[in-house]
Every structure is written in structure tokens, then in C-alpha cells.
Scaffold this motif. Structure first.
Motif, short mmCIF file in Angstrom:
data_model
loop_
_atom_site.label_atom_id
_atom_site.label_comp_id
_atom_site.label_asym_id
_atom_site.label_seq_id
_atom_site.Cartn_x
_atom_site.Cartn_y
_atom_site.Cartn_z
N ILE A 1 13.14 15.11 3.38
CA ILE A 1 13.26 14.01 2.41
C ILE A 1 12.49 14.41 1.14
O ILE A 1 11.26 14.30 1.10
N PRO A 2 13.18 14.91 0.12
CA PRO A 2 12.51 15.26 -1.14
C PRO A 2 11.97 14.00 -1.81
O PRO A 2 12.67 12.99 -1.91
N MET A 3 10.73 14.06 -2.27
CA MET A 3 10.09 12.91 -2.92
C MET A 3 9.53 13.36 -4.27
O MET A 3 8.35 13.67 -4.41
N PRO A 4 10.37 13.41 -5.30
CA PRO A 4 9.89 13.83 -6.62
C PRO A 4 8.89 12.84 -7.19
O PRO A 4 8.90 11.64 -6.82
N ALA B 1 0.84 -1.21 0.00
CA ALA B 1 0.00 0.00 0.00
C ALA B 1 0.88 1.25 0.00
O ALA B 1 0.57 2.24 -0.68
N THR B 2 1.98 1.19 0.74
CA THR B 2 2.92 2.31 0.75
C THR B 2 3.59 2.48 -0.61
O THR B 2 3.74 3.59 -1.11
N ILE B 3 3.97 1.36 -1.22
CA ILE B 3 4.60 1.41 -2.54
C ILE B 3 3.62 1.95 -3.58
O ILE B 3 3.99 2.76 -4.44
N ALA C 1 4.13 5.16 -5.87
CA ALA C 1 4.10 5.06 -7.33
C ALA C 1 3.09 6.02 -7.95
O ALA C 1 3.28 6.49 -9.07
N SER C 2 2.04 6.31 -7.22
CA SER C 2 1.02 7.23 -7.74
C SER C 2 1.41 8.69 -7.55
O SER C 2 0.73 9.58 -8.05
N GLY C 3 2.50 8.93 -6.81
CA GLY C 3 2.94 10.29 -6.58
C GLY C 3 2.35 10.93 -5.34
O GLY C 3 2.65 12.08 -5.03
N ARG C 4 1.54 10.19 -4.59
CA ARG C 4 0.96 10.73 -3.35
C ARG C 4 2.00 10.64 -2.24
O ARG C 4 2.58 9.58 -2.00
N ARG D 1 5.46 18.82 3.20
CA ARG D 1 5.56 20.22 2.77
C ARG D 1 5.41 20.28 1.25
O ARG D 1 6.12 19.58 0.52
N GLU D 2 4.50 21.13 0.80
CA GLU D 2 4.28 21.39 -0.63
C GLU D 2 3.98 20.13 -1.43
O GLU D 2 4.21 20.08 -2.64
N GLY D 3 3.52 19.10 -0.76
CA GLY D 3 3.10 17.88 -1.45
C GLY D 3 4.23 17.04 -2.01
O GLY D 3 3.97 16.00 -2.66
N SER D 4 5.49 17.46 -1.81
CA SER D 4 6.59 16.71 -2.42
C SER D 4 7.78 16.49 -1.49
O SER D 4 8.78 15.89 -1.91
N THR D 5 7.68 16.95 -0.24
CA THR D 5 8.80 16.80 0.69
C THR D 5 8.29 16.35 2.05
O THR D 5 7.33 16.91 2.59
N LEU D 6 8.96 15.34 2.61
CA LEU D 6 8.64 14.88 3.96
C LEU D 6 9.59 15.56 4.94
O LEU D 6 10.80 15.67 4.68
#
Length: 239
Positions: free
Chosen positions: A163-166, A81-83, A87-90, A121-126
Motif C-alpha cells: 500500500i503506497p502512502m505518499p 489519531a490515525t488521521i 496527515a503528518s506524513g508518518r 518499507r522505506e517509510g512510505s509503503t505498508l
């Protein structure tokens, strides 16, 4: 006259000797039991493949085996579920749920949310902020040790890890699915090992109901792993 008497006397003797009373005839008749044999109903009989395990020791072993298999499969379900979310970008704090932090004064690892807050933060960084500053280095190490795809911790300051998550590319989604495939096989191996361990402890007879039930239990949880992986494959668009 004497001749006539003699004749009559002779005739009477002849009659008595030829006319005899009939002998009694005993007729033997075969008798049968009057009570009808009642047929046995089969409505309550259970087929061999559906009979429950009745041995107490085998029941206990079955319960233990099922609990172990279920725990392994549920862990894999949550990991997938995490993967899928990744993968969906959420981006959600749940992405870091596998992280376990080992502190010097603790015998076992602690969940990340027990020692820090996790925000987005901003939907792309933890952003990870420890409750105590001196635990920062242990949290950072735990993030690396978790080996979560795409997670590269960076210290923002003495109290914060970012943690940036592009957004994942097609290649990144495929890599996530490949990781899930590897983990799926690991879980299948765990389930089968538990199966073999239970049979070894039980020493069940060949063709016994115990062997059949343990095999069905193993097949069920292996099928659950396959089902979870198939769902993830569809979600990630892997081929």
C-alpha cells in the motif's frame, strides 16, 4: 352608763364593717419554654444540580448510556489519531487499525493483525502479509471496505499486499479533516440517540434529577468529540 355602752357597741360594728381583710390576688404570669430551638445546619445539604441519582433502575440506565457513549467517543479519538498521523506524513501499521477482515468460517470480523502482519518499507509503503495464503483476497477486500483515505491496496505477489502512502498534500490533509468532520457528526448523533433511548426507557418526570444528569452526560461526551476534532484541525492546518 348605758348610753356609753351603746355608743361603744355601735363603733365596734362600724369598724368591723369597714375594715375587711384584703382579698388574695392571683397574678397570672405567661411562661415560656426554657429549651432553645436549635437551628438546622445546612452544611450537609446538596444543591439540586449536584444531587446524585438514587433510583436503582435509573442508575443502571445511566451506567449503560455512559458506557455506550464512551465507546463511541473513544473509537473516534483513535480514528482521529490515525488521521493525524496520516496527515503528518508518518506511516505506521496503526493506519490500518480500523480494518476488519471477514472470513467465511467466522461470524464476526477479525482485526487485521489477527490474520496478517503489517510492516513499513522505506517509510512510505505498508506491506501486509497474511498468515495463510488463502486469506489474501479477504484481506484485500477488507482494506477496500475500510475506506481509509489514501489506502489503495496493490497485490505484490500471492502472499503480499503493498500500500503506497505518499506524503499528503495540502489538499489531502484538508480531505482527511473533512472526513473527520463527517465522522464527528456521526458520533454526536450516536450519543444523542443513546440519550433519547435512555429517556424513553426511563420515562422520567419533568425537571427530575434524572433528566438533568442524562443531559449533562450527553453534553460532556459531545464536548469530547468537539475537543478531539479541534485538536485534529490544528494538527492538519485546516481552516
Amino acid at each position: 352608763m348605758s348610753f356609753l355602752r351603746l355608743a361603744l357597741s355601735t363603733q365596734r360594728r362600724l369598724v368591723r364593717s369597714t375594715v375587711r381583710p384584703p382579698r388574695s390576688i392571683t397574678v397570672l404570669a405567661r411562661t415560656y419554654a426554657s429549651a432553645k430551638k436549635q437551628s438546622k445546619s445546612t452544611s450537609t445539604l446538596v444543591p439540586g444540580s449536584k444531587q446524585p441519582i438514587t433510583d436503582v433502575a435509573a442508575q443502571e440506565e445511566y451506567t449503560k448510556a455512559e458506557a455506550t457513549m464512551k465507546t463511541a467517543v473513544e473509537w473516534y479519538r483513535k480514528d482521529c489519531a490515525t488521521i493525524e498521523s496520516r496527515a503528518s506524513g508518518r506511516i505506521t501499521p496503526a493506519l490500518l487499525s480500523p480494518v476488519r477482515v471477514k472470513l467465511p468460517d467466522m461470524d464476526s470480523g477479525m482485526r487485521l493483525e489477527e490474520v496478517a502482519t503489517v510492516g513499513v518499507r522505506e517509510g512510505s509503503t505498508l506491506l501486509v502479509t497474511p498468515f495463510e495464503e488463502d486469506t489474501l483476497k479477504f484481506i484485500e477486500q477488507a482494506l477496500y471496505d475500510a475506506k481509509i483515505s489514501g489506502v489503495v491496496p496493490q497485490r505484490q505477489d500471492s502472499r503480499t499486499i503493498r500500500i503506497p502512502m505518499p506524503k499528503p498534500t495540502v489538499e489531502a490533509r484538508l480531505a482527511l479533516y473533512t472526513t473527520a468532520q463527517r465522522k464527528a457528526e456521526e458520533i454526536r448523533v450516536q450519543v444523542r440517540k443513546q440519550h433519547q433511548a435512555s429517556l424513553k426507557r426511563g420515562k422520567y418526570a419533568k425537571h427530575s434529577i434524572e433528566l438533568e444528569e442524562f443531559q449533562k452526560l450527553t453534553d460532556r461526551y459531545v464536548a469530547e468529540v468537539d475537543k478531539v476534532l479541534a485538536s485534529l484541525k490544528k494538527a492538519t492546518g485546516a481552516k
